[in-house]
Design a protein around this motif. Structure first.
Motif, PDB file in Angstrom:
ATOM      1  N   PHE A   1      17.165  -7.459  -4.275  1.00  0.00           N
ATOM      2  CA  PHE A   1      16.937  -6.179  -4.867  1.00  0.00           C
ATOM      3  C   PHE A   1      15.894  -6.163  -5.867  1.00  0.00           C
ATOM      4  N   VAL A   2      15.828  -7.492  -6.560  1.00  0.00           N
ATOM      5  CA  VAL A   2      14.970  -7.482  -7.650  1.00  0.00           C
ATOM      6  C   VAL A   2      13.675  -7.006  -7.268  1.00  0.00           C
ATOM      7  N   PRO A   3      12.822  -7.476  -6.214  1.00  0.00           N
ATOM      8  CA  PRO A   3      11.449  -7.276  -5.790  1.00  0.00           C
ATOM      9  C   PRO A   3      11.469  -5.651  -5.217  1.00  0.00           C
ATOM     10  N   GLN A   4      12.375  -5.252  -4.736  1.00  0.00           N
ATOM     11  CA  GLN A   4      12.398  -3.978  -4.337  1.00  0.00           C
ATOM     12  C   GLN A   4      12.517  -2.971  -5.498  1.00  0.00           C
ATOM     13  N   ALA A   5      13.637  -3.215  -6.531  1.00  0.00           N
ATOM     14  CA  ALA A   5      13.441  -2.394  -7.744  1.00  0.00           C
ATOM     15  C   ALA A   5      12.311  -2.589  -8.395  1.00  0.00           C
ATOM     16  N   TRP A   6      11.426  -3.679  -8.699  1.00  0.00           N
ATOM     17  CA  TRP A   6      10.336  -3.972  -9.241  1.00  0.00           C
ATOM     18  C   TRP A   6       9.151  -3.046  -8.601  1.00  0.00           C
ATOM     19  N   LYS A   7       9.216  -3.131  -7.408  1.00  0.00           N
ATOM     20  CA  LYS A   7       7.974  -2.335  -6.422  1.00  0.00           C
ATOM     21  C   LYS A   7       8.155  -1.136  -6.844  1.00  0.00           C
ATOM     22  N   SER A   8       9.497  -0.430  -6.754  1.00  0.00           N
ATOM     23  CA  SER A   8       9.617   0.987  -6.802  1.00  0.00           C
ATOM     24  C   SER A   8       9.412   1.522  -8.133  1.00  0.00           C
ATOM     25  N   TRP A   9       9.744   0.678  -9.207  1.00  0.00           N
ATOM     26  CA  TRP A   9       9.389   0.982 -10.440  1.00  0.00           C
ATOM     27  C   TRP A   9       7.879   1.172 -10.680  1.00  0.00           C
ATOM     28  N   ARG A  10       7.271  -0.036 -10.547  1.00  0.00           N
ATOM     29  CA  ARG A  10       5.754  -0.248 -10.649  1.00  0.00           C
ATOM     30  C   ARG A  10       5.142   0.801  -9.968  1.00  0.00           C
TER      31      ARG A  10
ATOM     32  N   ARG B   1       5.955   3.384  -8.224  1.00  0.00           N
ATOM     33  CA  ARG B   1       6.597   4.752  -7.978  1.00  0.00           C
ATOM     34  C   ARG B   1       6.468   5.326  -6.506  1.00  0.00           C
ATOM     35  N   ASP B   2       6.062   4.548  -5.607  1.00  0.00           N
ATOM     36  CA  ASP B   2       5.767   4.892  -4.064  1.00  0.00           C
ATOM     37  C   ASP B   2       7.172   4.909  -3.441  1.00  0.00           C
ATOM     38  N   LEU B   3       8.031   6.017  -3.183  1.00  0.00           N
ATOM     39  CA  LEU B   3       9.419   5.846  -2.589  1.00  0.00           C
ATOM     40  C   LEU B   3       9.460   6.391  -1.299  1.00  0.00           C
TER      41      LEU B   3
ATOM     42  N   LEU C   1      15.067   6.728  -8.820  1.00  0.00           N
ATOM     43  CA  LEU C   1      13.560   6.791  -8.531  1.00  0.00           C
ATOM     44  C   LEU C   1      13.487   7.457  -7.513  1.00  0.00           C
ATOM     45  N   LYS C   2      14.309   7.380  -6.380  1.00  0.00           N
ATOM     46  CA  LYS C   2      14.140   8.189  -5.021  1.00  0.00           C
ATOM     47  C   LYS C   2      14.484   9.603  -5.276  1.00  0.00           C
ATOM     48  N   ILE C   3      15.644   9.870  -6.061  1.00  0.00           N
ATOM     49  CA  ILE C   3      16.172  11.472  -6.451  1.00  0.00           C
ATOM     50  C   ILE C   3      15.070  11.824  -7.122  1.00  0.00           C
ATOM     51  N   ARG C   4      14.395  11.301  -7.989  1.00  0.00           N
ATOM     52  CA  ARG C   4      13.300  11.890  -9.007  1.00  0.00           C
ATOM     53  C   ARG C   4      12.143  12.349  -8.030  1.00  0.00           C
TER      54      ARG C   4
ATOM     55  N   GLY D   1       6.756   1.989   0.731  1.00  0.00           N
ATOM     56  CA  GLY D   1       7.754   1.705  -0.366  1.00  0.00           C
ATOM     57  C   GLY D   1       8.499   0.627  -0.083  1.00  0.00           C
ATOM     58  N   ILE D   2       8.417  -0.092   0.942  1.00  0.00           N
ATOM     59  CA  ILE D   2       9.641  -1.094   1.372  1.00  0.00           C
ATOM     60  C   ILE D   2       9.162  -2.430   0.842  1.00  0.00           C
ATOM     61  N   SER D   3       9.724  -3.191   0.379  1.00  0.00           N
ATOM     62  CA  SER D   3       9.462  -4.363  -0.327  1.00  0.00           C
ATOM     63  C   SER D   3       9.631  -5.489   0.724  1.00  0.00           C
ATOM     64  N   LEU D   4       8.557  -6.160   1.153  1.00  0.00           N
ATOM     65  CA  LEU D   4       8.589  -7.338   2.114  1.00  0.00           C
ATOM     66  C   LEU D   4       9.356  -8.359   1.698  1.00  0.00           C
ATOM     67  N   PRO D   5       9.337  -8.703   0.220  1.00  0.00           N
ATOM     68  CA  PRO D   5      10.276  -9.829  -0.224  1.00  0.00           C
ATOM     69  C   PRO D   5      11.560  -9.463  -0.298  1.00  0.00           C
TER      70      PRO D   5
END
Lengths: 88, 88
Positions: free
Chosen positions: A21-30, A32-34, A81-84, B36-40
């Motif tokens: 979930f680290v790369p997913q949270a980082w990607k989503s945060w960076r 903002r493409d949800l 981030l998704k809710i926002r 929005g999906i993280s591959l890693p």
């Protein structure tokens, strides 16, 4: 040696499913493409992980508490981030 | 009654964190929007869930095998769609 084998599988399993979930949270945060992220998934998942934390407390298992505590923070971030993005 | 409380938390937790991947897999399959999906994340997560299945087999726990087996199928689907979208 089933105990050794279970530890050999269990610990990497816990580390991987938590660290994922680290790369997913980082990607989503960076980014903002949800758009591709499912809101129901993160709602159900975050609630489930919170229950896993409570389960860890009840059975007195620090690994369950720690692993799910980290996942709870990361999944909550993606959910927020998704809710926002949905309400924006 | 710690056993009752642990079951009260543990079973819903397992159902929720497993069921959560149904709406994500369905959304990814239907929309083919994986941006929005993280591959890693899905690479690490799918590998981790596969290890959890092996762990379930070693400790002889049907619930661990079933829950992670379902999650493995769903997470693999999202991972496959993501890989296809990246290489397209």
């Amino acid at each position: 040696m089933p105990t050794d084998l279970s530890a050999l599988l269990g610990y990497p399993a816990a580390v991987l499913t938590t660290a994922a979930f680290v790369p997913q949270a980082w990607k989503s945060w960076r980014t903002r493409d949800l758009t591709g992220i499912s809101l129901p998934m993160y709602a159900l998942f975050t609630l489930g992980v919170a229950l896993w934390c409570g389960y860890g407390v009840v059975i007195g298992s620090p690994p369950v508490i720690v692993a799910n505590g980290i996942t709870l923070v990361l999944a909550s971030l993606v959910l927020g981030l998704k809710i926002r993005s949905v309400s924006a």
